[in-house]
Motif scaffolding. Structure first.
Motif, PDB file in Angstrom:
ATOM      1  N   PRO A 138       0.837  -1.212   0.000  1.00 31.80           N
ATOM      2  CA  PRO A 138       0.000   0.000   0.000  1.00 31.80           C
ATOM      3  C   PRO A 138       0.872   1.263   0.000  1.00 31.80           C
ATOM      4  O   PRO A 138       1.766   1.388   0.849  1.00 31.80           O
ATOM      5  N   VAL A 139       0.631   2.135  -0.949  1.00 35.83           N
ATOM      6  CA  VAL A 139       1.404   3.388  -1.018  1.00 35.83           C
ATOM      7  C   VAL A 139       0.470   4.594  -0.966  1.00 35.83           C
ATOM      8  O   VAL A 139      -0.649   4.574  -1.503  1.00 35.83           O
ATOM      9  N   TYR A 140       0.966   5.624  -0.307  1.00 32.88           N
ATOM     10  CA  TYR A 140       0.304   6.931  -0.308  1.00 32.88           C
ATOM     11  C   TYR A 140       1.182   7.858  -1.130  1.00 32.88           C
ATOM     12  O   TYR A 140       2.400   7.869  -0.968  1.00 32.88           O
ATOM     13  N   VAL A 141       0.567   8.653  -2.000  1.00 28.58           N
ATOM     14  CA  VAL A 141       1.317   9.525  -2.901  1.00 28.58           C
ATOM     15  C   VAL A 141       1.024  10.975  -2.552  1.00 28.58           C
ATOM     16  O   VAL A 141      -0.148  11.361  -2.458  1.00 28.58           O
ATOM     17  N   THR A 142       2.059  11.776  -2.334  1.00 28.91           N
ATOM     18  CA  THR A 142       1.844  13.202  -2.086  1.00 28.91           C
ATOM     19  C   THR A 142       2.656  14.018  -3.071  1.00 28.91           C
ATOM     20  O   THR A 142       3.874  13.864  -3.180  1.00 28.91           O
ATOM     21  N   ILE A 143       1.950  14.855  -3.828  1.00 36.53           N
ATOM     22  CA  ILE A 143       2.579  15.673  -4.867  1.00 36.53           C
ATOM     23  C   ILE A 143       2.473  17.134  -4.475  1.00 36.53           C
ATOM     24  O   ILE A 143       1.371  17.706  -4.455  1.00 36.53           O
ATOM     25  N   ASP A 144       3.605  17.745  -4.136  1.00 37.29           N
ATOM     26  CA  ASP A 144       3.630  19.202  -3.978  1.00 37.29           C
ATOM     27  C   ASP A 144       3.820  19.767  -5.378  1.00 37.29           C
ATOM     28  O   ASP A 144       4.814  19.465  -6.049  1.00 37.29           O
ATOM     29  N   ILE A 145       2.887  20.567  -5.825  1.00 37.24           N
ATOM     30  CA  ILE A 145       2.901  20.992  -7.227  1.00 37.24           C
ATOM     31  C   ILE A 145       4.160  21.787  -7.560  1.00 37.24           C
ATOM     32  O   ILE A 145       4.523  21.920  -8.729  1.00 37.24           O
ATOM     33  N   ASP A 146       4.886  22.260  -6.540  1.00 35.89           N
ATOM     34  CA  ASP A 146       6.105  23.006  -6.864  1.00 35.89           C
ATOM     35  C   ASP A 146       7.239  22.089  -7.296  1.00 35.89           C
ATOM     36  O   ASP A 146       8.318  22.573  -7.645  1.00 35.89           O
ATOM     37  N   PRO A 167       3.366  28.104 -12.261  1.00 37.50           N
ATOM     38  CA  PRO A 167       3.751  29.300 -11.490  1.00 37.50           C
ATOM     39  C   PRO A 167       2.926  29.506 -10.223  1.00 37.50           C
ATOM     40  O   PRO A 167       3.378  30.206  -9.327  1.00 37.50           O
ATOM     41  N   GLY A 168       1.762  28.901 -10.131  1.00 35.70           N
ATOM     42  CA  GLY A 168       0.823  29.236  -9.064  1.00 35.70           C
ATOM     43  C   GLY A 168       1.076  28.511  -7.762  1.00 35.70           C
ATOM     44  O   GLY A 168       0.220  27.747  -7.302  1.00 35.70           O
ATOM     45  N   THR A 169       2.181  28.803  -7.126  1.00 36.70           N
ATOM     46  CA  THR A 169       2.512  28.147  -5.863  1.00 36.70           C
ATOM     47  C   THR A 169       3.341  29.095  -5.021  1.00 36.70           C
ATOM     48  O   THR A 169       3.974  30.009  -5.553  1.00 36.70           O
ATOM     49  N   GLY A 170       3.333  28.884  -3.701  1.00 32.24           N
ATOM     50  CA  GLY A 170       3.896  29.878  -2.797  1.00 32.24           C
ATOM     51  C   GLY A 170       5.406  29.996  -2.792  1.00 32.24           C
ATOM     52  O   GLY A 170       5.950  31.058  -2.506  1.00 32.24           O
ATOM     53  N   ALA A 171       6.119  28.914  -3.102  1.00 37.29           N
ATOM     54  CA  ALA A 171       7.573  28.945  -3.027  1.00 37.29           C
ATOM     55  C   ALA A 171       8.173  28.365  -4.299  1.00 37.29           C
ATOM     56  O   ALA A 171       8.764  27.295  -4.300  1.00 37.29           O
ATOM     57  N   PRO A 172       8.017  29.100  -5.430  1.00 39.06           N
ATOM     58  CA  PRO A 172       8.496  28.566  -6.711  1.00 39.06           C
ATOM     59  C   PRO A 172      10.009  28.370  -6.687  1.00 39.06           C
ATOM     60  O   PRO A 172      10.737  29.208  -6.175  1.00 39.06           O
ATOM     61  N   GLU A 173      10.450  27.280  -7.228  1.00 38.64           N
ATOM     62  CA  GLU A 173      11.872  26.915  -7.221  1.00 38.64           C
ATOM     63  C   GLU A 173      12.269  26.559  -8.656  1.00 38.64           C
ATOM     64  O   GLU A 173      11.818  25.544  -9.185  1.00 38.64           O
ATOM     65  N   PRO A 174      13.080  27.400  -9.294  1.00 36.61           N
ATOM     66  CA  PRO A 174      13.434  27.146 -10.691  1.00 36.61           C
ATOM     67  C   PRO A 174      14.091  25.785 -10.907  1.00 36.61           C
ATOM     68  O   PRO A 174      14.604  25.190  -9.962  1.00 36.61           O
ATOM     69  N   VAL A 175      14.090  25.345 -12.161  1.00 35.49           N
ATOM     70  CA  VAL A 175      14.758  24.118 -12.612  1.00 35.49           C
ATOM     71  C   VAL A 175      14.083  22.866 -12.034  1.00 35.49           C
ATOM     72  O   VAL A 175      14.699  22.038 -11.349  1.00 35.49           O
TER      73      VAL A 175
END
Lengths: 275, 275, 275, 275, 275, 275
Positions: free
Chosen positions: F197-205, F213-221
């Motif tokens: 069983p796996v849980y998946v968490t995706i931080d869109i950044d 672009p729509g996230t609080g702490a954009p990190e290039p590359v």
């Protein structure tokens, strides 16, 4: 803006309170203090309205009160402790918010010190709910909590133009309630207020969104920027023991207009308040 | 905002008309109705101006009239049919535009019903051209078409500050033409209007762009938001059989200020209009 | 907007001056002239305020003065040469800025021609510094330079609400200094000004940022757009030999409101100025 | 961008088609042609990719086809008439949209002229619905209408990544359908296409919104700007008798990036297409 | 970002150069240095790419070089004097622009010191014009001036994708000219460059506008942010005696993305450059 | 998007968690769930990638978990209770954040249920701090808390490119740590993960700011939108018992691109996950 280096000598203490924990809609008031400091670089220190300059005033910018995001109780306790200390040193605190809830610990600290305290409240919203979204401590209930501490008859409310039927009912019945207008009713109250210690809290949304768009809950048909400035000038007639300007939300602002207005009101307050 | 569930009992019917087919410059009025509904969630139901609450009013939000983009004639016919039906049921329609052309079928339907109809027109622009870019049905000609239906002496125009020399000539000569100002001339006309059935159409650009930036053809030097609200309050003295507020363009708005103003005007209209 | 094709016959010459070389904060005034031309396409040629149309006026849009970015001296010399030539042909120049420094060569050229020249200055800022960031030629010093050319008593300043203590001191002592207000003091000066040749310079930031957000140094609590338009209408009583409107910064504007206001002021000026 | 003055000599004719009548969501494509012309001022005429310059190409910018807002049928007929005339003079039309429906009359006119016509369609959306919101003529049905005119097997579709199950079913079964990718499948088709007359239609939303945000219906996970440029370079191998680039919506663009990309694609097309 | 306090010990010196005097279109690069400092507060000091932290590097942030707006010659002389002094103390200057012209005095100062100097130029534009709008000192001519100082064969140009036919001709013939690509050609040149002293100038518009929108002249179809970062990592193989990153224009940026990218490139440069 | 009406039958449960209490910089993730629902109206239900449609999937949109702003502990407890109940009914929860801390109670509830749980974490930031600004429960510490619950060897981290030296040290030593890349390392782990069983968490950044672009702490590359979509497609090979996509911040988004991407990822997840 010309804060003096000498904390001891300073009587007026500027304090940022970057808290917006209970904001239910469009947060961002936390950035208010830093934005006001930023735009104040472009502001003259001299006010021709008062023919005085900030270089003539013994004030000190003490930076920001630390805020624990996600923990309202701890943050309010912290603010109260800081203000209590300032007041015990006979300083007059000027707070830049942050959300409106920051007024509560400041008023509590000042009421503890002065015994009796009158509060002048300028706002588009009554903030008189008993609870809001299940919370008793909220930007929408803050003035209700204030009435519980200082007594409703010591709360003067100006410019209110939005609220529930219940809030207006409470206001008309219990507080000194002047909906819609700000300048005329304040003028009428000056004599009555005399030299009692007063705390002033200005929610910037009392100003019409045309003049102050940068706030979380803009409410059309408010006072002009000129009126709110004249309000601040009138504070020179009173015995102001503390003041805050709250609910500036820089990311909602246009061209920093609201931030510049707040910075200018802070300047006029620093130059108006007698001590 | 507290629309009642009971269509039968409702007398005032709110209706969105998301049409912007003839807009020649900066379209977007089609998003007006949905935006007004969205921001009205944040608006109180109680108006302290009138000391009444929407919960006291039997109104019903009937959603949007379907619009066939790219087919003006069909869309106008559709609007007219819907309004005709409402009117036959003795409902009072309140329309949220959409472009200004949506007033035409509403006025036609109401004139058919009432025989005689007076129209009160609040706008920055005269909208009195005979044709515009080769079209006789356009936002820029709509009031000329209205004069053809109800007679030019039954059209009262307030706040007009932009138009061709010809349009102003037509206005001065044929309609009841009050350029620039809105509140005073309306007050002066109240007695004259008496209890005749009147239709009210408010192009939001009658308000100065400082207070209402969210519109396609902003025209500086207009009335304030306070003035237009007082205009709406005066409608309580008249026999209003229909009303629209048009030309809100949300994508041009700043911080939803204009949308909130429109929502507030709708609320005040719902609370003012007698029925 | 209906510029006539006949340079010879034209008396009023419109001239863009897209210079913003000395702008220390938020440049962008260089885009003012092209933006005003762009939005003027959507403006009516007829003014109901004056009941006149641009088609009745012999004016000519002569395009933009070339600007050498990074070389202030050359650019100012160029502007002066162009204006000198226009004036020698008995034309009346109307300049659209660009930064405020562009007024200086225009005033110099007109003072050379007319011997004596009075300048009417509408601005939020005194612009009376002797130097700014080490420079004697700057948007912040331009009116000080003007006093050196025409004599301080020939400089009338209206609407000033920001400056250093020194600048206000200089203004109160040396120039005709009317801080804060614009319309009433101008009315009071009309008789005194009589038919002397006057040059008018309007920094658009004299207007409150609610009505004119598109400028580099917005200063809250200014005049309304209606007041500045009435100022322009009053110019019809005077002997205006030149005029500029400066410091529009389109990229800071909201919805082109400020650009449209400037375009409208230009139209009203073209229709007001007698020649 | 170096359009020659000589209409007679010109073989490639640039034509704006500022129509967005059937756009159901976020209109604004009407401003595409004027924006492309505006930003092309800042673009070099020389392409190092092709080592050719626009000064070497006989093309003519014929301005915009007139659009009757609110009347789709008349507008389409007008476009068709203009293209038919161009084609009869052996010109190659390059259209800048406007919404995607403008391709239809162009394809009809060219199919009439050439008898057989192949269409290369680059798009994020299949545009293969039989009707959309009750309309058979719509940006969402345009390619279905095209299949009816030229036969589905003469329609090549590249880059499609959004559509209903039905549209994909129709595509897989009837058209030459290459979802997702653009460059490789086009390369694979070059031999097959040979020197048959082809019309090319590029909906700019085929490009990923990271590279082309300025469009009404952005669809993530598209091709890169480099890929679409290489697609245009490959057109030099084909017999292109007409081309359009559509659905640029400047008000949704960021920093004019999409408009500059479209202008650059137009330049590369002008330099690539053989005639 | 962890600048050490000890100027003496520091080898790498960070220097802002907020100049945008010759910018002909969309100024604003002057705000680059302060924005990079602002966003660097949110950046980690540790780079996992290099497994090093800024705390391990002896660098010093020396603030901004003063800029005399409107006087290019004086400003360039000032920059040159500052760099000359740094170099005489064996410091390695890292400049944050500002417009591209700031590279010229830096390169001149370093060429004076080292006798021979190689320049690596990363840019979308060739910047090889002999003059631009009548000026020989301009962001569009800067690399031509550089060739005159160091000899065209000592100028390596990477990523160029825009320029006149003449500029590309000059590049192909005289400089080491690698259009379009950045990473592969640099890798190929590493051996050839050996341990000669090199100055590196990165115009941030070399990166595709999707990754770096915040610049005055965005040019589609550039390299990715990953590629430019790998370019910076490769600098660790060379003998870098100076570096600049220019043409960041914060007001054109989206969500500070470009500023954060520049700050990250500065961090990687500080961690890569050997000394 | 085609949520079925039948809660009983539904296996996949969509749940908004509009919490952003601990966000220290640029709040706004609270608006994520409502924005995703809004833009999903414009999204097709059919995915050609998987050739499946949402109409084929038994999922149910259960609305939002209530959030007590300003009270982190209560809110986390509430989320945990809701998830625990869902899981006891054998539902698979799909959460839309909200800030990253919302993953913690979901993972706790699922670990309680399944005994052993593996977590796949896609993020630009390691989120492995032991405390952040004095708080142990924060978006910056959430994965450290997760390691304490499930054991560090059961945490797989992909795409990490920002963190302190300590966090990277902890990751390299204790978790399964794959910095920078996302797709290849996940492919390599598939066999190892098997049907645990796996849980998946995706931080869109985790996605590059060019695509999201729509996230609080954009990190290039970062990774591309295509890569993250392929990541979601690979989930079909695993035994996914829960999933979240967090840190979408609509007010920082451009043209809703990031919201549309999240909505599309949600759709692909609903169509990929086996149950």
């Amino acid at each position: 803006m010309g804060s003096i280096a000498d904390w001891e000598a300073a009587k007026l203490i500027l304090l940022g309170v970057p808290m917006d924990c209970t904001t239910s809609f469009r947060p961002g008031a936390r950035f208010g203090p830093s934005k006001v400091r930023e735009v104040s670089d472009g502001l003259e220190e001299y006010s021709f309205y008062l023919d005085r300059s900030l270089t003539d005033v013994a004030y000190y910018d003490a930076g920001d009160v630390p805020v624990v995001f996600g923990d309202v109780d701890t943050t309010l306790a912290l603010i109260k402790r800081v203000i209590t200390e300032l007041v015990s040193l006979e300083k007059v605190p000027l707070l830049i918010g942050g959300e409106h809830l920051v007024s509560l610990p400041a008023i509590q600290a000042l009421a503890d010190q002065h015994g009796k305290l009158t509060v002048l409240h300028f706002d588009a919203h009554a903030d008189l709910r008993d609870e809001y979204l299940g919370q008793r401590l909220s930007h929408a209930t803050v003035m209700r909590r204030v009435t519980e501490r200082i007594g409703p008859r010591n709360l003067y409310q100006f410019g209110i133009r939005s609220g529930t039927e219940k809030e207006f009912g409470f206001g008309y019945e219990h507080t000194r309630f002047y909906p819609d207008a700000v300048l005329e009713p304040l003028r009428d109250c000056l004599a009555e207020l005399g030299q009692e210690p007063v705390y002033v809290t200005i929610d910037i949304d009392v100003v019409d969104p045309a003049f102050a768009p940068g706030t979380g809950a803009p409410e059309p048909v408010g006072c002009t920027s000129r009126e709110i400035m004249e309000v601040v000038h009138l504070l020179g007639c009173l015995n102001v023991v503390g003041l805050d300007i709250v609910e500036l939300s820089p990311s909602l602002d246009y061209g920093d207009t609201t931030a510049i207005l707040v910075a200018k009101l802070v300047r006029e307050a620093l130059l108006s308040i007698r001590f």
